[in-house]
Design a protein around this motif. Structure first.
Motif, PDB file in Angstrom:
ATOM      1  N   ASN A 160       0.821  -1.211   0.000  1.00 18.51           N
ATOM      2  CA  ASN A 160       0.000   0.000   0.000  1.00 18.51           C
ATOM      3  C   ASN A 160       0.855   1.260   0.000  1.00 18.51           C
ATOM      4  N   VAL A 161       1.886   1.272   0.852  1.00 14.85           N
ATOM      5  CA  VAL A 161       2.771   2.444   0.948  1.00 14.85           C
ATOM      6  C   VAL A 161       3.507   2.682  -0.367  1.00 14.85           C
ATOM      7  N   LEU A 162       4.066   1.620  -0.933  1.00 11.19           N
ATOM      8  CA  LEU A 162       4.847   1.756  -2.162  1.00 11.19           C
ATOM      9  C   LEU A 162       3.987   2.175  -3.346  1.00 11.19           C
ATOM     10  N   PHE A 163       2.747   1.710  -3.367  1.00  9.91           N
ATOM     11  CA  PHE A 163       1.871   2.093  -4.478  1.00  9.91           C
ATOM     12  C   PHE A 163       1.372   3.524  -4.327  1.00  9.91           C
ATOM     13  N   GLU A 164       0.946   3.876  -3.123  1.00  2.00           N
ATOM     14  CA  GLU A 164       0.368   5.207  -2.897  1.00  2.00           C
ATOM     15  C   GLU A 164       1.402   6.323  -2.998  1.00  2.00           C
ATOM     16  N   LYS A 165       2.610   6.074  -2.510  1.00  2.48           N
ATOM     17  CA  LYS A 165       3.623   7.131  -2.484  1.00  2.48           C
ATOM     18  C   LYS A 165       4.557   7.130  -3.697  1.00  2.48           C
ATOM     19  N   PHE A 166       4.751   5.957  -4.313  1.00  2.00           N
ATOM     20  CA  PHE A 166       5.736   5.864  -5.401  1.00  2.00           C
ATOM     21  C   PHE A 166       5.183   5.250  -6.689  1.00  2.00           C
ATOM     22  N   GLN A 167       3.902   4.879  -6.694  1.00  3.43           N
ATOM     23  CA  GLN A 167       3.249   4.247  -7.846  1.00  3.43           C
ATOM     24  C   GLN A 167       3.917   2.924  -8.252  1.00  3.43           C
ATOM     25  N   ILE A 168       4.568   2.269  -7.280  1.00  3.42           N
ATOM     26  CA  ILE A 168       5.150   0.944  -7.527  1.00  3.42           C
ATOM     27  C   ILE A 168       4.027  -0.080  -7.382  1.00  3.42           C
ATOM     28  N   ASN A 169       3.699  -0.773  -8.462  1.00  3.65           N
ATOM     29  CA  ASN A 169       2.533  -1.662  -8.438  1.00  3.65           C
ATOM     30  C   ASN A 169       2.884  -3.147  -8.483  1.00  3.65           C
ATOM     31  N   HIS A 170       4.176  -3.457  -8.321  1.00  4.26           N
ATOM     32  CA  HIS A 170       4.584  -4.865  -8.376  1.00  4.26           C
ATOM     33  C   HIS A 170       5.801  -5.032  -7.471  1.00  4.26           C
ATOM     34  N   ILE A 171       5.640  -5.724  -6.331  1.00  4.49           N
ATOM     35  CA  ILE A 171       6.773  -5.878  -5.417  1.00  4.49           C
ATOM     36  C   ILE A 171       7.075  -7.353  -5.162  1.00  4.49           C
ATOM     37  N   ASN A 172       8.347  -7.616  -4.991  1.00  2.02           N
ATOM     38  CA  ASN A 172       8.836  -8.979  -4.775  1.00  2.02           C
ATOM     39  C   ASN A 172       9.821  -8.921  -3.605  1.00  2.02           C
ATOM     40  N   ILE A 173       9.419  -9.464  -2.444  1.00  3.56           N
ATOM     41  CA  ILE A 173      10.204  -9.308  -1.213  1.00  3.56           C
ATOM     42  C   ILE A 173      10.673 -10.656  -0.671  1.00  3.56           C
ATOM     43  N   GLN A 174      11.955 -10.737  -0.355  1.00  6.36           N
ATOM     44  CA  GLN A 174      12.504 -11.933   0.296  1.00  6.36           C
ATOM     45  C   GLN A 174      12.615 -11.656   1.799  1.00  6.36           C
ATOM     46  N   PRO A 175      11.808 -12.333   2.639  1.00  9.15           N
ATOM     47  CA  PRO A 175      11.854 -12.100   4.092  1.00  9.15           C
ATOM     48  C   PRO A 175      13.060 -12.795   4.736  1.00  9.15           C
ATOM     49  N   GLU A 176      13.665 -12.127   5.696  1.00  7.61           N
ATOM     50  CA  GLU A 176      14.822 -12.685   6.396  1.00  7.61           C
ATOM     51  C   GLU A 176      14.749 -12.313   7.882  1.00  7.61           C
ATOM     52  N   TYR A 177      15.497 -13.071   8.693  1.00  7.83           N
ATOM     53  CA  TYR A 177      15.566 -12.738  10.125  1.00  7.83           C
ATOM     54  C   TYR A 177      16.956 -13.056  10.653  1.00  7.83           C
ATOM     55  N   LYS A 178      17.697 -12.010  11.007  1.00 10.54           N
ATOM     56  CA  LYS A 178      19.035 -12.109  11.593  1.00 10.54           C
ATOM     57  C   LYS A 178      19.975 -12.992  10.787  1.00 10.54           C
ATOM     58  N   ARG A 179      19.995 -12.774   9.480  1.00  5.87           N
ATOM     59  CA  ARG A 179      20.968 -13.482   8.643  1.00  5.87           C
ATOM     60  C   ARG A 179      22.346 -12.858   8.860  1.00  5.87           C
ATOM     61  N   GLU A 180      23.319 -13.687   9.134  1.00  2.00           N
ATOM     62  CA  GLU A 180      24.659 -13.171   9.477  1.00  2.00           C
ATOM     63  C   GLU A 180      25.306 -12.429   8.312  1.00  2.00           C
ATOM     64  N   GLU A 181      25.003 -12.859   7.066  1.00  2.00           N
ATOM     65  CA  GLU A 181      25.691 -12.266   5.922  1.00  2.00           C
ATOM     66  C   GLU A 181      24.974 -11.047   5.355  1.00  2.00           C
ATOM     67  N   ILE A 182      23.987 -10.509   6.076  1.00  2.00           N
ATOM     68  CA  ILE A 182      23.255  -9.351   5.570  1.00  2.00           C
ATOM     69  C   ILE A 182      24.219  -8.185   5.343  1.00  2.00           C
ATOM     70  N   SER A 183      24.120  -7.599   4.181  1.00  2.00           N
ATOM     71  CA  SER A 183      25.016  -6.505   3.809  1.00  2.00           C
ATOM     72  C   SER A 183      24.647  -5.219   4.532  1.00  2.00           C
ATOM     73  N   LYS A 184      25.638  -4.367   4.694  1.00  2.64           N
ATOM     74  CA  LYS A 184      25.385  -3.063   5.270  1.00  2.64           C
ATOM     75  C   LYS A 184      24.861  -2.077   4.225  1.00  2.64           C
ATOM     76  N   ASP A 185      24.922  -2.475   2.954  1.00  3.64           N
ATOM     77  CA  ASP A 185      24.492  -1.591   1.863  1.00  3.64           C
ATOM     78  C   ASP A 185      23.027  -1.831   1.502  1.00  3.64           C
ATOM     79  N   PHE A 186      22.357  -0.745   1.138  1.00  3.83           N
ATOM     80  CA  PHE A 186      20.959  -0.874   0.687  1.00  3.83           C
ATOM     81  C   PHE A 186      20.922  -1.371  -0.770  1.00  3.83           C
ATOM     82  N   ILE A 187      21.902  -0.940  -1.545  1.00  5.36           N
ATOM     83  CA  ILE A 187      21.990  -1.356  -2.951  1.00  5.36           C
ATOM     84  C   ILE A 187      23.123  -2.348  -3.080  1.00  5.36           C
TER      85      ILE A 187
END
Length: 305
Positions: free
Chosen positions: A275-302
């Motif tokens: 809802n947030v991504l569509f209403e604020k950015f018109q992004i109408n297709h999202i693909n999310i990989q859920p994670e929890y405390k993965r040790e190798e998570i990068s410090k970079d957003f990109i």
């Protein structure tokens, strides 16, 4: 990996392919008339306009085919269907605008140093026909051009043709009343320079889309800030945002959750994100990989995968 597609098509615009078909027929007739008129009158500007018109016919045909292909359904072999066909058409049409412009410049320079007498009466009447026909075709595509890059490329071809015909008309009048035959070359140069300007802008836009660059109106930092406001989220990373075509804006990313939650709870987070991504950015297709405390998570957003 959770995948959501917002089916709210309030921003979707149905493009009318029949307008393109009409423009193709009309421009083919204009091209033939201008070639005959240019050969009889000796006007390079009229022949240049005819060459541009012929490139329009080819471009409009290409746009029409791409428009039809883009409506084909996806399959196991083409999981996105042919939705990017119109971006390819826009890219090719932009290239043809620029290539034709350089041919016109070459011819104009050559004719400028070797001016020839021109039968201005025929030039004037055929340029008026070109203004009316191209103006009508451009008006038919104007609404679609505001919503669709492929249609914008077709519209620009037609609109620049109309301007070219105006330039030819001005040149014809100056040749008729003042015998300024060098004006024919000058008008051709003006047409060519304008083609390069509009063609380069369209080429830049279509190239960015084909290269999957982040759309200019999207601020990744702002997306992260908005998503992080949603309860249960910790960090959004491995972010990619791109246009599949004019109608579909995609985002894929990894989301580190703040708690070790159940899938049903994650679905609620995902719904809020959608809802947030569509209403604020018109992004109408999202693909999310859920994670929890993965040790190798990068410090970079990109992250380049």
């Amino acid at each position: 990996m959770s995948h959501h597609h917002n089916h709210d098509h309030s921003h979707h615009h149905q493009v009318e392919g029949k307008n393109l078909l009409f423009s193709i027929v009309l421009n083919l007739v204009i091209t033939i008339a201008q070639v005959i008129g240019g050969l009889i009158s000796g006007s390079l500007a009229l022949l240049s306009d005819a060459l541009h018109n012929f490139s329009d016919v080819l471009s409009l045909v290409f746009s029409y085919v791409a428009h039809k292909l883009s409506r084909k359904k996806a399959s196991v072999d083409q999981t996105f269907g042919y939705k990017r066909a119109e971006l390819i058409a826009a890219f090719v049409n932009a290239m043809t605008l620029i290539i034709v412009a350089f041919f016109l410049i070459y011819g104009a320079i050559e004719r400028f140093f070797n001016p020839q007498q021109i039968h201005s009466e025929l030039v004037i009447w055929l340029s008026i026909v070109g203004i009316v026909a191209n103006g009508l075709s451009a008006m038919m595509l104007k609404n679609d051009a505001d919503k669709n890059l492929n249609m914008k490329s077709a519209y620009l071809h037609l609109f620049t043709d109309m301007l070219a015909s105006v330039a030819v008309l001005v040149g014809g009048l100056l040749m008729k009343y003042f015998e300024w035959f060098w004006v024919d070359s000058v008008m051709t140069m003006v047409i060519a320079i304008y083609l390069i300007i509009v063609g380069f802008d369209l080429l830049k836009t279509s190239t960015k889309m084909l290269m999957l660059f982040t759309p200019v109106h999207i601020d990744i930092d702002e997306i992260i800030e908005e998503v992080h406001k949603i309860p249960g989220t910790d960090k959004l990373h491995h972010i990619h945002v791109w246009h599949l075509n004019d109608d579909e804006l995609h985002l894929e990313a990894h989301l580190d959750c703040s708690e070790d939650i159940k899938m049903s709870e994650f679905n609620e987070i995902l719904r809020k994100m959608e809802n947030v991504l569509f209403e604020k950015f018109q992004i109408n297709h999202i693909n999310i990989q859920p994670e929890y405390k993965r040790e190798e998570i990068s410090k970079d957003f990109i992250v380049q995968d």
